[in-house]
Design a protein around this motif. Structure first.
Motif, PDB file in Angstrom:
ATOM      1  N   THR A 167       0.807  -1.223   0.000  1.00  0.00           N
ATOM      2  CA  THR A 167       0.000   0.000   0.000  1.00  0.00           C
ATOM      3  C   THR A 167       0.838   1.270   0.000  1.00  0.00           C
ATOM      4  O   THR A 167       0.265   2.353  -0.143  1.00  0.00           O
ATOM      5  CB  THR A 167      -0.919   0.033   1.229  1.00  0.00           C
ATOM      6  OG1 THR A 167      -0.127  -0.031   2.424  1.00  0.00           O
ATOM      7  CG2 THR A 167      -1.882  -1.134   1.199  1.00  0.00           C
ATOM      8  N   ARG A 168       2.167   1.168   0.121  1.00  0.00           N
ATOM      9  CA  ARG A 168       2.980   2.375   0.224  1.00  0.00           C
ATOM     10  C   ARG A 168       4.251   2.214  -0.605  1.00  0.00           C
ATOM     11  O   ARG A 168       4.732   1.097  -0.844  1.00  0.00           O
ATOM     12  CB  ARG A 168       3.345   2.688   1.682  1.00  0.00           C
ATOM     13  CG  ARG A 168       2.157   2.816   2.602  1.00  0.00           C
ATOM     14  CD  ARG A 168       2.598   3.194   4.004  1.00  0.00           C
ATOM     15  NE  ARG A 168       2.943   4.602   4.109  1.00  0.00           N
ATOM     16  CZ  ARG A 168       2.076   5.568   4.398  1.00  0.00           C
ATOM     17  NH1 ARG A 168       0.801   5.261   4.626  1.00  0.00           N
ATOM     18  NH2 ARG A 168       2.455   6.820   4.499  1.00  0.00           N
ATOM     19  N   TYR A 169       4.772   3.347  -1.021  1.00  0.00           N
ATOM     20  CA  TYR A 169       6.098   3.424  -1.635  1.00  0.00           C
ATOM     21  C   TYR A 169       6.942   4.342  -0.754  1.00  0.00           C
ATOM     22  O   TYR A 169       6.755   5.564  -0.744  1.00  0.00           O
ATOM     23  CB  TYR A 169       6.015   3.983  -3.055  1.00  0.00           C
ATOM     24  CG  TYR A 169       7.359   4.338  -3.651  1.00  0.00           C
ATOM     25  CD1 TYR A 169       8.231   3.346  -4.078  1.00  0.00           C
ATOM     26  CD2 TYR A 169       7.763   5.670  -3.761  1.00  0.00           C
ATOM     27  CE1 TYR A 169       9.469   3.665  -4.608  1.00  0.00           C
ATOM     28  CE2 TYR A 169       8.994   6.002  -4.295  1.00  0.00           C
ATOM     29  CZ  TYR A 169       9.846   4.998  -4.717  1.00  0.00           C
ATOM     30  OH  TYR A 169      11.071   5.317  -5.237  1.00  0.00           O
ATOM     31  N   GLY A 170       7.829   3.722   0.007  1.00  0.00           N
ATOM     32  CA  GLY A 170       8.590   4.501   0.975  1.00  0.00           C
ATOM     33  C   GLY A 170       7.656   5.093   2.016  1.00  0.00           C
ATOM     34  O   GLY A 170       6.881   4.387   2.663  1.00  0.00           O
ATOM     35  N   ARG A 171       7.681   6.406   2.159  1.00  0.00           N
ATOM     36  CA  ARG A 171       6.785   7.064   3.114  1.00  0.00           C
ATOM     37  C   ARG A 171       5.528   7.576   2.451  1.00  0.00           C
ATOM     38  O   ARG A 171       4.716   8.238   3.098  1.00  0.00           O
ATOM     39  CB  ARG A 171       7.513   8.220   3.798  1.00  0.00           C
ATOM     40  CG  ARG A 171       7.897   9.375   2.892  1.00  0.00           C
ATOM     41  CD  ARG A 171       8.765  10.367   3.626  1.00  0.00           C
ATOM     42  NE  ARG A 171       9.114  11.545   2.858  1.00  0.00           N
ATOM     43  CZ  ARG A 171       8.415  12.676   2.867  1.00  0.00           C
ATOM     44  NH1 ARG A 171       7.323  12.756   3.605  1.00  0.00           N
ATOM     45  NH2 ARG A 171       8.790  13.713   2.157  1.00  0.00           N
ATOM     46  N   TRP A 172       5.331   7.285   1.166  1.00  0.00           N
ATOM     47  CA  TRP A 172       4.174   7.791   0.437  1.00  0.00           C
ATOM     48  C   TRP A 172       3.084   6.730   0.342  1.00  0.00           C
ATOM     49  O   TRP A 172       3.361   5.561   0.078  1.00  0.00           O
ATOM     50  CB  TRP A 172       4.580   8.217  -0.982  1.00  0.00           C
ATOM     51  CG  TRP A 172       5.773   9.103  -1.040  1.00  0.00           C
ATOM     52  CD1 TRP A 172       7.035   8.764  -1.434  1.00  0.00           C
ATOM     53  CD2 TRP A 172       5.840  10.481  -0.673  1.00  0.00           C
ATOM     54  NE1 TRP A 172       7.875   9.830  -1.345  1.00  0.00           N
ATOM     55  CE2 TRP A 172       7.173  10.906  -0.881  1.00  0.00           C
ATOM     56  CE3 TRP A 172       4.898  11.395  -0.204  1.00  0.00           C
ATOM     57  CZ2 TRP A 172       7.584  12.201  -0.626  1.00  0.00           C
ATOM     58  CZ3 TRP A 172       5.312  12.683   0.050  1.00  0.00           C
ATOM     59  CH2 TRP A 172       6.635  13.074  -0.159  1.00  0.00           C
TER      60      TRP A 172
END
Length: 646
Positions: A130-135
């Motif tokens: 559900t996320r890419y890094g902190r995004w």
């Protein structure tokens, strides 16, 4: 002696609302839409009933949601599903006209307000995928395959669809949603006639973006104004560019991507080839041009962003669940715009509630990806609970419930990479499908290779000065200079002479002269070249200054950064206003267009001063003797101050 077979009578005990409110439920989904929430929404929208009716407004809300659960049934049959499990309750038996009047009495406002309450991100920060890094990754896209009844009132609102071989049978509705790619939950939705483009409806959803989100979108959202508005919300974006857009590079990055500007926004462009090798030996190749506001190539490598872009297809899976699994590809029921609006908000609310239950179920098992939850199983379990009126008020399993148990018992296997050709399955499609080389049947993919492209560097100055010895993480393939770079190089060889778009096209060997005229006019509007007369163009300020007036720039140390080298040139002639094309040779820069954009950016930052159009000097507060570059500090042994450090 004959023995009588043993029999038993099982009477399930159910807990529902009392009296005429008993048919108002959705089985296990009622926990996500409790009675108190529905009553509050009715009171807020001003549709609360003034007297107790045989069909209360609260029951009408649940009846509208049940219509989405059973799209193949009429009003009377759907009502019978709601009251089938009410053992011992004397539920009313309304006519279909009474149920239609109940819908008209409610209107679309309560359903829209109910959707606004349940819409939003569903996954937790640690939920896989559900996320890419902190995004948190989200996606924009539109869907134009929702059909409505072909009646006069609907045609007056939506128009009549024009297909490739004639008129369409049903008016169609354009739906635009913003979803969370990992959970496929809806963050917002807007819909209306197809005469308005996707960008119009996407702007209505910009308020749903948050600073911790990364928005993904396809080529339909390659609009400079829309991209700027997305960035103004604080969110990041990764959008595919159309093949017709050409952007001048401001700075090259070691991974093959480059920085440029769209309107007032600094963005990063990634050009790459994706080559997939299938299990049957088929090799497929497709080019991608992506633009993003993630400018740091060390934190976000180009290959990683190209791989991330495929998450945009999660919204296509969401539309398939909404249009084909839930609605079963059927035409909507309503024959007027208000009814369609009410039905669509109810359908979107029901979809979001089902996704909420699915995400809650998979998050009860840590490490489970929401992709493994089956939407079909959740839908069938919800239908069974509505018929049996189970878990309306008494759910002993906490967050999971009967629907969650059914999902966890039949989790889908891990998703495998696969590919197939896109096919139109309607006899009169509005799209002309051609064979794209992909396999006709779904085929597994053995390997995927991502190759990032870069514009062919004519001098070493194209390499970013911030990383003098870059080590690219993937192979870089060079491509020839673009049209704008070739055109500027040609105009520089003929300073001061105006050229028409047709003559430029002949000089650059461009075949389509008419389209090239449009491109040259766009370059002039963007400030890359100058329009002198109707249809004639020169470089900026070429007609205003003679070459003899240009002083010779000093020799610049190659170890300096680009801004520091520019300062050295500017302070060499304090009373002269320099043009970018006069400074570029001293810095070893051949892409004058990108350097002109960069100097304009420095002027807006206040690091240099723009004296006239296309000419720059040093800032007046910064006197020439006070500007000392790090290279000059090494020769003069001056101490490094706090101002220099900043």
């Amino acid at each position: 002696m004959h023995s009588k077979p043993a029999t038993s009578v099982v009477v399930p005990a159910v807990s529902v609302a009392d009296g005429v409110f008993a048919p108002g439920h959705l089985g296990g989904l009622t926990a996500c839409l409790p009675f108190e929430l529905v009553d509050a929404v009715l009171a807020e929208t001003g549709t609360v009933q003034r007297r107790l009716r045989a069909l209360p407004s609260r029951v009408g809300v649940y009846f509208l949601l049940a219509l989405g659960l059973f799209p193949h049934l009429g009003y009377a049959k759907v009502w019978s599903k709601l009251v089938a499990g009410l053992a011992g309750e004397r539920a009313p038996t309304p006519s279909e006209k009474a149920l239609r009047d109940l819908r008209r009495r409610l209107g679309p406002a309560p359903m829209r307000a109910l959707f606004e309450v349940v819409a939003g991100p569903l996954a937790q920060p640690r939920t896989p995928g559900t996320r890419y890094g902190r995004w948190r990754t989200v996606a924009f896209d539109g869907c134009s395959s929702f059909k409505v009844p072909d009646v006069e009132r609907n045609r007056g609102w939506l128009g009549r669809p024009r297909l490739r071989l004639g008129w369409g049978g049903y008016p169609t509705l354009r739906l635009m949603t913003l979803i969370e790619t990992g959970s496929r939950g809806l963050l917002g939705a807007a819909f209306g006639p197809k005469t308005r483009g996707e960008s119009h409806y996407a702007r209505q959803l910009l308020c749903r973006l948050r600073p911790d989100m990364l928005a993904l979108a396809d080529r339909g959202f390659d609009d400079g104004r829309l991209l700027t508005e997305i960035a103004e919300t604080g969110a990041q974006f990764l959008v595919r560019l159309t093949s017709s857009r050409r952007l001048a590079a401001v700075d090259r990055l070691p991974d093959g991507s480059y920085l440029t500007r769209i309107r007032t926004l600094t963005v990063r462009v990634i050009e790459a080839d994706v080559r997939a090798t299938c299990a049957d030996g088929t090799t497929l190749r497709e080019g991608y041009r992506l633009v993003t506001t993630l400018l740091n190539h060390d934190l976000d490598p180009a290959a990683a962003l190209v791989e991330l872009y495929r998450e945009r297809w999660e919204i296509e899976t969401a539309y398939y669940s909404l249009r084909h699994t839930l609605l079963q590809g059927r035409v909507l029921r309503s024959g007027d715009p208000h009814g369609i609006e009410q039905e669509m908000w109810a359908l979107l609310t029901l979809y979001q509630v089902l996704r909420t239950v699915m995400v809650d179920a998979v998050e009860s098992v840590p490490g489970t990806d929401p992709d493994r939850a089956s939407f079909t199983i959740a839908l069938e379990a919800a239908r069974d609970q509505v018929v049996g009126a189970r878990e309306v008020l008494d759910n002993d399993d906490g967050l999971v419930g009967g629907i969650g148990r059914a999902l966890l018992a039949h989790l889908l296997p891990e998703r495998r990479p696969r590919i197939s050709s896109r096919k139109a399955k309607v006899p009169l499609s509005r799209y002309a499908r051609t064979q794209d080389g992909r396999p006709l049947a779904s085929t597994d993919i053995n390997s995927v290779t991502i190759t990032v492209h870069a514009v062919r560097p004519l001098t070493p100055a194209f390499v970013s000065r911030r990383h003098p010895h870059p080590r690219p993480p993937q192979p870089v393939v060079l491509r020839p200079p673009s049209y704008i770079e070739r055109a500027i190089a040609f105009l520089r060889r003929h300073p001061g002479r105006p050229w028409s778009a047709k003559d430029l096209a002949l000089a650059l060997a461009v075949e389509n002269v008419d389209s090239f005229r449009v491109v040259v006019a766009r370059w002039a509007r963007e400030g890359l070249i100058r329009r002198t007369h109707t249809g004639e163009y020169v470089l900026l300020d070429d007609a205003a200054y003679a070459p003899s007036e240009t002083p010779a720039p000093p020799v610049v140390d190659p170890k300096l950064s680009r801004i520091e080298a520019t300062w050295v040139v500017l302070r060499s002639q304090p009373g002269y206003a320099w043009r970018p094309d006069e400074i570029a040779p001293a810095l070893g820069i051949t892409n004058i267009a990108s350097f002109r954009v960069q100097m304009a950016y420095w002027a807006r930052q206040g690091r240099i001063t723009r004296s006239s159009r296309g000419r720059y000097t040093l800032q007046p507060p910064l006197k020439a003797p006070s500007i000392t570059t790090p290279f000059e500090r090494q020769t003069t042994n001056e101490p490094l101050t706090s101002t220099d450090t900043a």
